[in-house]
Design an enzyme around this catalytic site. Sequence first.
Site, short mmCIF file in Angstrom:
data_model
loop_
_atom_site.label_atom_id
_atom_site.label_comp_id
_atom_site.label_asym_id
_atom_site.label_seq_id
_atom_site.Cartn_x
_atom_site.Cartn_y
_atom_site.Cartn_z
N HIS A 16 0.86 -1.19 0.00
CA HIS A 16 0.00 0.00 0.00
C HIS A 16 0.89 1.23 0.00
CE1 HIS A 16 -3.77 2.16 1.85
NE2 HIS A 16 -3.06 2.98 1.09
N HIS A 18 1.37 4.92 -2.40
CA HIS A 18 1.03 5.80 -3.53
C HIS A 18 2.33 6.43 -4.02
CE1 HIS A 18 -3.30 5.64 -2.47
NE2 HIS A 18 -2.79 5.41 -1.27
N HIS A 196 -9.49 1.14 -1.48
CA HIS A 196 -9.43 1.76 -0.16
C HIS A 196 -10.85 1.70 0.43
CE1 HIS A 196 -5.59 3.35 -1.42
NE2 HIS A 196 -5.46 4.14 -0.38
N GLU A 199 -11.09 3.38 5.86
CA GLU A 199 -10.00 4.21 6.42
C GLU A 199 -10.68 5.22 7.35
OE1 GLU A 199 -7.96 6.62 3.47
OE2 GLU A 199 -6.37 7.21 4.87
N ASP A 277 1.92 3.94 2.84
CA ASP A 277 0.89 4.81 2.24
C ASP A 277 1.48 6.00 1.47
OD1 ASP A 277 -1.70 5.44 1.58
OD2 ASP A 277 -2.33 6.09 3.57
N ASP A 278 1.74 7.11 2.14
CA ASP A 278 2.32 8.31 1.51
C ASP A 278 3.49 8.78 2.37
OD1 ASP A 278 0.13 8.94 -0.63
OD2 ASP A 278 -0.96 8.66 1.23
N1 HPA Z 1 -6.47 7.42 1.27
C1 HPA Z 1 -7.18 7.78 0.20
N2 HPA Z 1 -6.63 8.32 -0.87
C2 HPA Z 1 -5.32 8.50 -0.90
C3 HPA Z 1 -4.54 8.15 0.17
C4 HPA Z 1 -5.13 7.56 1.32
O1 HPA Z 1 -4.51 7.19 2.32
N3 HPA Z 1 -3.27 8.46 -0.18
C5 HPA Z 1 -3.30 8.98 -1.42
N4 HPA Z 1 -4.55 9.00 -1.87
ZN ZN Z 2 -3.65 4.87 0.50
#
Ligand code: HPA
Ligand code: ZN
Length: 329
Positions: A16, A18, A196, A199, A277-278
């Site tokens: 996971h 991006h 996703h 979350e 994630d990011d």
């Molecule tokens: N959630 C949803 N969209 C996203 C995320 C995330 O954690 N990171 C980049 N786009």
């Molecule tokens: Zn994500």
Amino acid sequence: MSLKEFIKNSPKTELHLHIEGTLEPELMFSLAKRNKIEIPFKNVDDVKKAYNFSNLDSFLKIYYEGAKVLIKEQDFFDLTWAYILKCKEDNIVHTEIFFDPQTHTDRGIDFDTVINGIFNAFKKAEKEFGLSFKIIMCFLRHLNEDECFKILDKALAHKDKIFGVGLDSSETGNPPKKFEKLFKKALENEFITVAHAGEEGPPEYIWEALNCLNVHRIDHGVQCLKDEKLVEILSKSQIPLTVCPLSNVKLKVFNNLGEHNLKKMLDKKLMVMVNSDDPAYFGGYLNKNLIEIQAALNLSQEEIKTLIVNSFKSSFLNEEKKKEWISKI
Ligand code: HPA
Ligand code: ZN
């Protein structure tokens, strides 16, 4: 060996991530200069100060703003290469990354520019370091389904490069069901699907991702514990949940790592693992996520091993490769 060393030394996979979320402020500035793009920050410190998010949407605003410096194929290559070097540093041997084409095509960048830059960087890494990879194209769920169909059509010309499709961006108010027809077409074209869900959104969104989108994995999924029946199904089916601890704290899904529900998920025998994630926005790559969540929840070596093994099991590697890597942990 300390737990920290065990984490660092183990071969790992990441499921996971991006790629646009690996854009470090330093690279953002150098690409802005190279492409003569104005960005609303004076310096790197200024950027880092802006990374104070109150929820998912407040992060997405800055994340889409940052992505505006990516213009040419070389920019996408450089972005991806910088992440590949982090994989080497963190001993990630296999990675399955997301990219968001609509973030770029909506600014007039060609789909081909984006995918070719990313793919060529991974092909080079495969050859030079033996890093294996899969690329998953995410649809932006705040946009309408018609626009997403156009992107799916573009992706068909790159079927050799794109392994699957996912769903990201603003979750609340954009349920998986909104994209049922789109995902049906993706499945007919033999893309695997992930999404996703859960979350920030409710357990119903996880149900929908499973039932309407036929997903192989749920990205995040931390809200599932609010629904006992769902936990039972997820545990029985061993559908993977790609959990991202530092992300969840930065976006205020949990107040702090000590309140994260990862240990509860492990105790319920859910197929969970840790991801970043990011990482450029949330303060750390994979090893840092693992090291910090271990300390916050006092996870045992056995639990850390389970998380790393789960990640290989949940990947789209073939069974032989999975076994080979798992035997090395
Ligand atoms: N959630 C949803 N969209 C996203 C995320 C995330 O954690 N990171 C980049 N786009
Ligand atoms: Zn994500």
